[in-house]
Design a protein around this motif. Structure first.
Motif, PDB file in Angstrom:
ATOM      1  N   GLN A 132       0.829  -1.202   0.000  1.00 13.75           N
ATOM      2  CA  GLN A 132       0.000   0.000   0.000  1.00 13.75           C
ATOM      3  C   GLN A 132       0.868   1.258   0.000  1.00 13.75           C
ATOM      4  O   GLN A 132       0.571   2.233  -0.703  1.00 13.75           O
ATOM      5  N   MET A 133       1.944   1.234   0.775  1.00 14.39           N
ATOM      6  CA  MET A 133       2.839   2.388   0.836  1.00 14.39           C
ATOM      7  C   MET A 133       3.519   2.620  -0.509  1.00 14.39           C
ATOM      8  O   MET A 133       3.600   3.752  -0.995  1.00 14.39           O
ATOM      9  N   GLU A 134       4.001   1.555  -1.128  1.00 13.64           N
ATOM     10  CA  GLU A 134       4.701   1.687  -2.413  1.00 13.64           C
ATOM     11  C   GLU A 134       3.742   2.100  -3.525  1.00 13.64           C
ATOM     12  O   GLU A 134       4.096   2.895  -4.403  1.00 13.64           O
ATOM     13  N   ALA A 135       2.517   1.571  -3.494  1.00 14.40           N
ATOM     14  CA  ALA A 135       1.542   1.926  -4.515  1.00 14.40           C
ATOM     15  C   ALA A 135       1.068   3.371  -4.374  1.00 14.40           C
ATOM     16  O   ALA A 135       0.527   3.940  -5.318  1.00 14.40           O
ATOM     17  N   GLY A 136       1.286   3.957  -3.205  1.00 16.96           N
ATOM     18  CA  GLY A 136       0.894   5.345  -2.999  1.00 16.96           C
ATOM     19  C   GLY A 136       1.989   6.335  -3.336  1.00 16.96           C
ATOM     20  O   GLY A 136       1.782   7.547  -3.241  1.00 16.96           O
ATOM     21  N   ASN A 137       3.177   5.839  -3.724  1.00 20.73           N
ATOM     22  CA  ASN A 137       4.299   6.721  -4.050  1.00 20.73           C
ATOM     23  C   ASN A 137       4.621   6.590  -5.531  1.00 20.73           C
ATOM     24  O   ASN A 137       5.448   5.768  -5.937  1.00 20.73           O
ATOM     25  N   LEU A 297      11.628   4.445 -15.818  1.00 27.98           N
ATOM     26  CA  LEU A 297      10.335   5.030 -15.461  1.00 27.98           C
ATOM     27  C   LEU A 297       9.234   3.982 -15.326  1.00 27.98           C
ATOM     28  O   LEU A 297       8.269   4.188 -14.578  1.00 27.98           O
ATOM     29  N   LYS A 298       9.390   2.878 -16.024  1.00 25.55           N
ATOM     30  CA  LYS A 298       8.354   1.842 -15.995  1.00 25.55           C
ATOM     31  C   LYS A 298       8.622   0.784 -14.939  1.00 25.55           C
ATOM     32  O   LYS A 298       7.688   0.307 -14.281  1.00 25.55           O
ATOM     33  N   ASP A 299       9.876   0.397 -14.773  1.00 27.54           N
ATOM     34  CA  ASP A 299      10.220  -0.695 -13.855  1.00 27.54           C
ATOM     35  C   ASP A 299      10.697  -0.121 -12.526  1.00 27.54           C
ATOM     36  O   ASP A 299      11.896   0.026 -12.278  1.00 27.54           O
ATOM     37  N   ASN A 300       9.764   0.239 -11.663  1.00 27.51           N
ATOM     38  CA  ASN A 300      10.106   0.734 -10.334  1.00 27.51           C
ATOM     39  C   ASN A 300       9.139   0.138  -9.319  1.00 27.51           C
ATOM     40  O   ASN A 300       8.203  -0.595  -9.665  1.00 27.51           O
ATOM     41  N   SER A 301       9.362   0.457  -8.061  1.00 30.02           N
ATOM     42  CA  SER A 301       8.546  -0.139  -6.998  1.00 30.02           C
ATOM     43  C   SER A 301       7.084   0.262  -7.108  1.00 30.02           C
ATOM     44  O   SER A 301       6.187  -0.500  -6.738  1.00 30.02           O
ATOM     45  N   PHE A 302       6.822   1.461  -7.646  1.00 29.68           N
ATOM     46  CA  PHE A 302       5.433   1.915  -7.773  1.00 29.68           C
ATOM     47  C   PHE A 302       4.662   1.060  -8.774  1.00 29.68           C
ATOM     48  O   PHE A 302       3.581   0.543  -8.465  1.00 29.68           O
ATOM     49  N   THR A 303       5.193   0.912  -9.988  1.00 29.64           N
ATOM     50  CA  THR A 303       4.484   0.134 -11.004  1.00 29.64           C
ATOM     51  C   THR A 303       4.336  -1.319 -10.586  1.00 29.64           C
ATOM     52  O   THR A 303       3.307  -1.951 -10.853  1.00 29.64           O
ATOM     53  N   GLN A 304       5.351  -1.856  -9.912  1.00 26.53           N
ATOM     54  CA  GLN A 304       5.260  -3.236  -9.456  1.00 26.53           C
ATOM     55  C   GLN A 304       4.197  -3.378  -8.374  1.00 26.53           C
ATOM     56  O   GLN A 304       3.392  -4.316  -8.390  1.00 26.53           O
ATOM     57  N   ALA A 305       4.167  -2.425  -7.416  1.00 22.86           N
ATOM     58  CA  ALA A 305       3.177  -2.486  -6.341  1.00 22.86           C
ATOM     59  C   ALA A 305       1.768  -2.324  -6.880  1.00 22.86           C
ATOM     60  O   ALA A 305       0.835  -3.000  -6.432  1.00 22.86           O
ATOM     61  N   SER A 307       0.671  -3.150  -9.869  1.00 16.93           N
ATOM     62  CA  SER A 307       0.281  -4.373 -10.576  1.00 16.93           C
ATOM     63  C   SER A 307      -0.058  -5.502  -9.617  1.00 16.93           C
ATOM     64  O   SER A 307      -0.868  -6.384  -9.934  1.00 16.93           O
ATOM     65  N   GLU A 308       0.537  -5.481  -8.412  1.00 12.46           N
ATOM     66  CA  GLU A 308       0.291  -6.541  -7.433  1.00 12.46           C
ATOM     67  C   GLU A 308      -0.793  -6.181  -6.425  1.00 12.46           C
ATOM     68  O   GLU A 308      -1.163  -7.029  -5.594  1.00 12.46           O
ATOM     69  N   ASP A 309      -1.298  -4.968  -6.487  1.00  7.00           N
ATOM     70  CA  ASP A 309      -2.263  -4.505  -5.483  1.00  7.00           C
ATOM     71  C   ASP A 309      -3.667  -4.996  -5.839  1.00  7.00           C
ATOM     72  O   ASP A 309      -4.510  -4.246  -6.345  1.00  7.00           O
ATOM     73  N   VAL A 310      -3.921  -6.247  -5.557  1.00  5.47           N
ATOM     74  CA  VAL A 310      -5.219  -6.844  -5.860  1.00  5.47           C
ATOM     75  C   VAL A 310      -6.300  -6.240  -4.977  1.00  5.47           C
ATOM     76  O   VAL A 310      -7.447  -6.041  -5.401  1.00  5.47           O
ATOM     77  N   PHE A 311      -5.947  -5.922  -3.731  1.00  2.00           N
ATOM     78  CA  PHE A 311      -6.937  -5.367  -2.802  1.00  2.00           C
ATOM     79  C   PHE A 311      -7.525  -4.066  -3.335  1.00  2.00           C
ATOM     80  O   PHE A 311      -8.751  -3.866  -3.301  1.00  2.00           O
ATOM     81  N   ALA A 312      -6.682  -3.167  -3.837  1.00  2.73           N
ATOM     82  CA  ALA A 312      -7.168  -1.882  -4.331  1.00  2.73           C
ATOM     83  C   ALA A 312      -8.122  -2.075  -5.508  1.00  2.73           C
ATOM     84  O   ALA A 312      -9.150  -1.401  -5.605  1.00  2.73           O
TER      85      ALA A 312
END
Length: 481
Positions: A132-137, A297-305, A307-312
């Motif tokens: 959640q933290m990574e997907a928010g950054n 720009l595409k391969d970072n913790s944000f894009t990965q998070a 793509s994996e954030d099923v809950f959101a």
């Protein structure tokens, strides 16, 4: 500026219920019951009323502020819904709906799958929170971190503007999939709110755009949007003078078309190349070729998070169906309040990471909401919130089944941690034991509990108690009306 927050002066004798009243034709300048009567022969008297209603920083419920959008925002923030309570109402509503007769099998499975996601153990919670933290950054990764450092070191207005322009393009570029979904959704809604004589042609163009969006042909999609769809909608408004829902949807569509165009890959690369002329460091970054730059720009913790954030994704899908009334009125109201609180905390006035965590832990439901300031500044106020360089601050509000409401205020700097816990009376009765357990937990993770306090909650902690510098100095935006 546009009055987006509805901070407007009420119009006398036009309050809806009394709009048939006739104003008196003989209003005298000496009449003290009428304020600020225009008189061309003299300077008007000063009345008790002021355009800066509540200018003494009093945020009275139901009283509009006229001096500042920021102060009005603070008032709205104070009156924000209780997310923990609304989450409990929403999830209990979903549980009740699963066993309700007449519910389609697909919806029941979707709801059951979402509720199953809430079962977390210690490792599952850690992954959930970090994701959640990574997907928010959005602005994460080595390249954007370097740009952030250069922005802070360089003082020129032009270079700041150039970096912000690139970041704006990157924001739209990284949201391309979301923007494309918005375009499709808005066009479908427009077809439902337009007469059939106009909707038929729009359906055909929408289907053509849908195929183009799936194929990823941005140039062709923009050509279709700008040369056919938008002129067609402009002609519709001109001919029908539609000022209802369709007009609002067209405005939203224009905004998303602009963002879709701004997120073009070529424009993104061009904005980055233009940074090379400001200093040697930025010039050195520009030695990266286009493929390497796009990879960063595409391969970072944000894009990965993301793509994996099923809950959101599941939560967004359920929210959309709940707002359409598919789960009943109780769930609809609860999801409306939850989304209102999320949008409020994600506004431009709140430079904090915000998230919600509903979960079932050891057969106990926990509904939590949190705020994180990763770059806490020096401030005065709450004991746990005395900021400093490199200090991060956290505020957790959670409702634990069979225990009650808890609030945790955390400030950490390197391995030093200040922790304050406020809860029900039965927790405060064992404050020494709880404090010692917390200190041991921190030590097990290589942290030192500098100041740990456990006490009975006297009143809910306000966000400004834990983050006292949030709306002051460089971090505030005080927009005059």
């Amino acid at each position: 500026m546009a009055n987006l927050m509805g901070v407007t002066n009420p119009v006398p004798n036009y309050d809806g219920a009394n709009n048939n009243r006739v104003a008196s034709a003989t209003v005298k300048p000496t009449d003290t019951t009428v304020q600020n009567i225009p008189d061309a022969t003299q300077v008007g008297r000063s009345d008790a009323r002021t355009e800066a209603n509540g200018a003494k920083n009093t945020l009275q419920p139901g009283v509009h502020r006229y001096d500042s959008n920021l102060q009005f925002y603070l008032q709205v923030l104070r009156e924000a819904p209780d997310v923990q309570e609304e989450m409990a109402r929403a999830i209990n509503g979903l549980r009740g709906q699963i066993s309700a007769p007449g519910l389609s099998e697909g919806i029941a499975q979707e709801m059951a799958g979402f509720l199953q996601m809430l079962h977390l153990d210690a490792d599952g919670f850690r992954k959930f929170f970090l994701r959640q933290m990574e997907a928010g950054n959005r602005f994460s990764g080595p390249l954007l971190s370097l740009l952030r450092q250069e922005y802070q070191k360089m003082s020129g207005e032009n270079v700041h503007r150039a970096i912000l322009l690139f970041l704006k393009r990157y924001s739209d570029f990284s949201s391309s999939e979301h923007i494309a979904n918005n375009l499709s959704m808005l066009l479908k809604q427009l077809c439902e709110h337009m007469p059939k004589s106009w909707a038929g042609r729009l359906v055909e163009m929408s289907a053509q755009l849908e195929n183009g969006l799936k194929a990823g042909s941005r140039e062709e999609n923009l050509k279709l949007l700008q040369s056919k769809i938008m002129p067609y909608l402009a002609a519709y408004v001109e001919r029908t003078h539609d000022m209802g829902t369709a007009r609002k949807l067209i405005s939203l569509l224009m905004l998303n078309v602009t963002r879709y165009e701004n997120g073009d890959e070529k424009g993104l690369l061009m904005a980055f190349r233009q940074l090379s002329g400001y200093n040697d460091f930025l010039s050195g970054l520009n030695k990266l070729d286009d493929a390497a730059l796009l990879k960063l720009l595409k391969d970072n913790s944000f894009t990965q998070a993301v793509s994996e954030d099923v809950f959101a994704r599941r939560f967004a899908q359920l929210s959309a169906k709940a707002l359409r009334g598919e789960f009943g009125s109780q769930a609809k109201e609860a999801f409306q309040e939850i989304l209102r609180a999320i949008l409020l905390n994600e506004s431009v006035y709140m430079p904090l990471r915000h998230g919600i965590i509903p979960m079932e832990w050891e057969n106990k439901m926990v509904y939590a909401e949190y705020w994180v300031d990763p770059d806490a500044e020096k401030s005065q106020g709450h004991n746990s919130a005395k900021g400093g360089s490199g200090k991060a601050q956290f505020l957790f509000k959670m409702d634990v089944q069979d225990l009650g409401f808890l609030e945790l205020a955390i400030a950490s700097q390197e391995e030093q941690v200040d922790l304050e816990v406020y809860g029900p009376a039965k927790l405060a009765e064992h404050q020494a034991l709880v404090a010692e357990d917390l200190r041991n937990i921190l030590e097990d993770h290589g942290l030192k509990g500098k100041n740990i306090r456990v006490a009975k909650a006297e009143k809910p902690l306000a966000i400004t108690d834990v983050f006292p510098g949030l709306f002051e100095g460089k971090r505030s935006v005080n927009v005059k009306i």
